[in-house]
Design a protein around this motif. Structure first.
Motif, PDB file in Angstrom:
ATOM      1  N   UNK A  99       0.832  -0.938   0.038  1.00 28.53           N
ATOM      2  CA  UNK A  99      -0.168  -0.047  -0.090  1.00 28.53           C
ATOM      3  C   UNK A  99       0.943   1.149  -0.133  1.00 28.53           C
ATOM      4  N   UNK A 100       1.884   1.153   0.943  1.00 33.78           N
ATOM      5  CA  UNK A 100       2.755   2.246   0.728  1.00 33.78           C
ATOM      6  C   UNK A 100       3.384   2.579  -0.533  1.00 33.78           C
ATOM      7  N   UNK A 101       3.992   1.445  -1.162  1.00 35.44           N
ATOM      8  CA  UNK A 101       4.673   1.606  -2.480  1.00 35.44           C
ATOM      9  C   UNK A 101       3.803   2.175  -3.483  1.00 35.44           C
ATOM     10  N   UNK A 102       2.421   1.684  -3.811  1.00 35.48           N
ATOM     11  CA  UNK A 102       1.499   2.242  -4.487  1.00 35.48           C
ATOM     12  C   UNK A 102       1.194   3.706  -4.181  1.00 35.48           C
ATOM     13  N   UNK A 103       1.253   4.028  -2.790  1.00 36.22           N
ATOM     14  CA  UNK A 103       1.001   5.537  -2.772  1.00 36.22           C
ATOM     15  C   UNK A 103       2.253   6.326  -3.306  1.00 36.22           C
ATOM     16  N   UNK A 104       3.238   5.982  -2.843  1.00 32.34           N
ATOM     17  CA  UNK A 104       4.426   6.689  -3.220  1.00 32.34           C
ATOM     18  C   UNK A 104       4.591   6.736  -4.798  1.00 32.34           C
ATOM     19  N   UNK A 105       4.081   5.665  -5.468  1.00 35.02           N
ATOM     20  CA  UNK A 105       4.131   5.674  -6.923  1.00 35.02           C
ATOM     21  C   UNK A 105       3.180   6.705  -7.522  1.00 35.02           C
ATOM     22  N   UNK A 106       2.067   6.623  -6.772  1.00 33.89           N
ATOM     23  CA  UNK A 106       1.107   7.504  -7.305  1.00 33.89           C
ATOM     24  C   UNK A 106       1.279   8.928  -7.015  1.00 33.89           C
ATOM     25  N   UNK A 107       2.129   9.386  -6.160  1.00 36.27           N
ATOM     26  CA  UNK A 107       2.480  10.684  -5.759  1.00 36.27           C
ATOM     27  C   UNK A 107       3.609  11.164  -6.832  1.00 36.27           C
ATOM     28  N   UNK A 108       4.279  10.433  -7.497  1.00 36.63           N
ATOM     29  CA  UNK A 108       5.366  10.608  -8.515  1.00 36.63           C
ATOM     30  C   UNK A 108       4.587  11.323  -9.915  1.00 36.63           C
TER      31      UNK A 108
END
Length: 416
Positions: free
Chosen positions: A407-416
């Motif tokens: 979930x954290x990885x997906x959030x970080x990728x979405x913020x890029x």
């Protein structure tokens, strides 16, 4: 007839001389009235008589034209430049007057330079500092200011030319400095000698003294070297850096700059030597330890690399890249394990060996986890650390932790 001809010529020459004086008086009168447009117009009229003027009249013409073009500081930059050219032609006759006028022009250019500097318009300030220097080439400090302000706006080509000129002039910037301590504030103040002596006599200041300022040469050579580095001109950069280091042998930044230039050129041994030298001079610098770790790792010395990274962490517990690079060293040890695992057959002996290797591999992952976790704790948006840690938890079968990191990885990728 011959006598009459001589008289006629005398009358003609006298009229011409009168015309010259009349035109020059017109220029002079307009200047005194501050009507510089009229002065320039009158100077244009007088220009036609220039060829027949004697040297004294020519000098006066150029002197007056210089004044008209300068226009008490209101002339354009082009007019001021032209004014200086004309004044130079009259220096032999109007030496003192032109010296004073040039000082006024220089002061006016300095005012413009300082105004631009205060507005942080460093490009304009640099050009006016240089123009002020060109008026009076003795004031080399203004050439130094011109170079320094050019660096501020990354006008590196221009700065290099100015710095090179300063070097050729042997400029050091060393000056005698007068100082005294203010009785009221207790702080030391830099003053001119006359003011300092006056304040000390008035007892508002105590402890008068004088000293020589430090040379600007190391700074000049250093800036030239760093400009070459920024331009990717590695050969010139190394030569300039070595010259700069001769001036300031213990300057860490110079050592590191030279080290980086050697690294870019593939001179890894020299790079490591310079880093070691820098570490000796600054043993508490975590970045130096980290860089030595990088070189050791790239040179296939993982044990030494880990020791350097650990030293960097000891000096700075928040050094994220050191934690990540230690985890990378640990994970790099899995490659031979995977190679051996892939080469095994299906016999019972191979199955037992496979299980041993798998356990060994998982132990590597467990060894890497604390370093990646710490890196992510310090830098919560470190996508690389989060992804690697997520994959490790998946391999180790720790699904809850892997799910949370997903979930954290997906959030970080979405913020890029």
């Amino acid at each position: 007839m011959k006598k009459q001809l001589i008289i006629a010529l005398a009358i003609s020459m006298g009229a011409f001389s009168f015309a010259q004086k009349k035109e020059l008086r017109a220029v002079e009168k307009a200047i005194k009235s501050s009507d510089f447009a009229a002065a320039k117009a009158a100077a244009t009229s007088a220009e036609g008589l220039l060829g027949a003027m004697d040297e004294k009249s020519k000098a006066k013409y150029y002197y007056l034209l210089g004044q008209a073009l300068y226009a008490n500081g209101k002339g354009s930059d082009a007019d001021v430049a032209s004014a200086l050219e004309n004044l130079t032609k009259a220096e032999g006759t109007y030496g003192a007057e032109i010296t004073n006028l040039k000082q006024t022009i220089s002061n006016g250019l300095l005012t413009k330079a300082n105004t631009a500097y205060e507005k942080q318009d460093y490009s304009t300030a640099s050009k006016y500092f240089e123009k002020s220097y060109r008026v009076k080439a003795k004031d080399t400090v203004y050439l130094y200011y011109a170079a320094a302000t050019a660096v501020n706006v990354q006008e590196y080509d221009r700065a290099l030319v100015l710095y090179d000129e300063l070097k050729s002039l042997g400029y050091t910037g060393i000056q005698k400095q007068y100082f005294a301590t203010n009785n009221e504030t207790g702080e030391e103040e830099i003053l001119d000698k006359a003011t300092r002596d006056l304040y000390v006599k008035a007892k508002s200041h105590i402890k008068p003294g004088e000293r020589m300022t430090e040379s600007k040469k190391p700074e000049i050579v250093k800036n030239m070297a760093l400009i070459y580095v920024s331009q990717g001109n590695d050969d010139k950069a190394i030569g300039a850096l070595q010259e700069a280091r001769a001036e300031s042998p213990n300057d860490i930044n110079l050592i590191l700059s030279e080290a980086n230039a050697h690294y870019k050129m593939g001179n890894i041994e020299k790079f490591q030597e310079l880093l070691s030298k820098a570490t000796e001079l600054d043993p508490t610098n975590p970045e130096l330890q980290y860089n030595l770790g990088v070189i050791a790792a790239e040179s296939d010395h993982p044990v030494e690399a880990k020791a350097y990274y650990e030293k960097a962490i000891e000096l700075d517990p928040t050094y994220v890249n050191a934690y990540i690079n230690i985890s990378a060293l640990v994970l790099a040890r899995e490659e031979p394990l995977i190679t051996e695992m892939n080469g095994l057959g299906s016999s019972k002996k191979d199955d037992l060996r496979y299980d041993e290797l798998r356990e060994e591999r998982q132990n590597l992952y467990r060894e890497a986890v604390p370093f990646l976790s710490k890196a992510l704790e310090i830098d919560t948006e470190n996508l690389s650390a989060a992804k690697t840690l997520m994959n490790i938890y998946n391999i180790l079968g720790e699904s809850d932790k892997a799910k949370g990191l997903k979930a954290k990885v997906e959030a970080l990728e979405g913020a890029q």
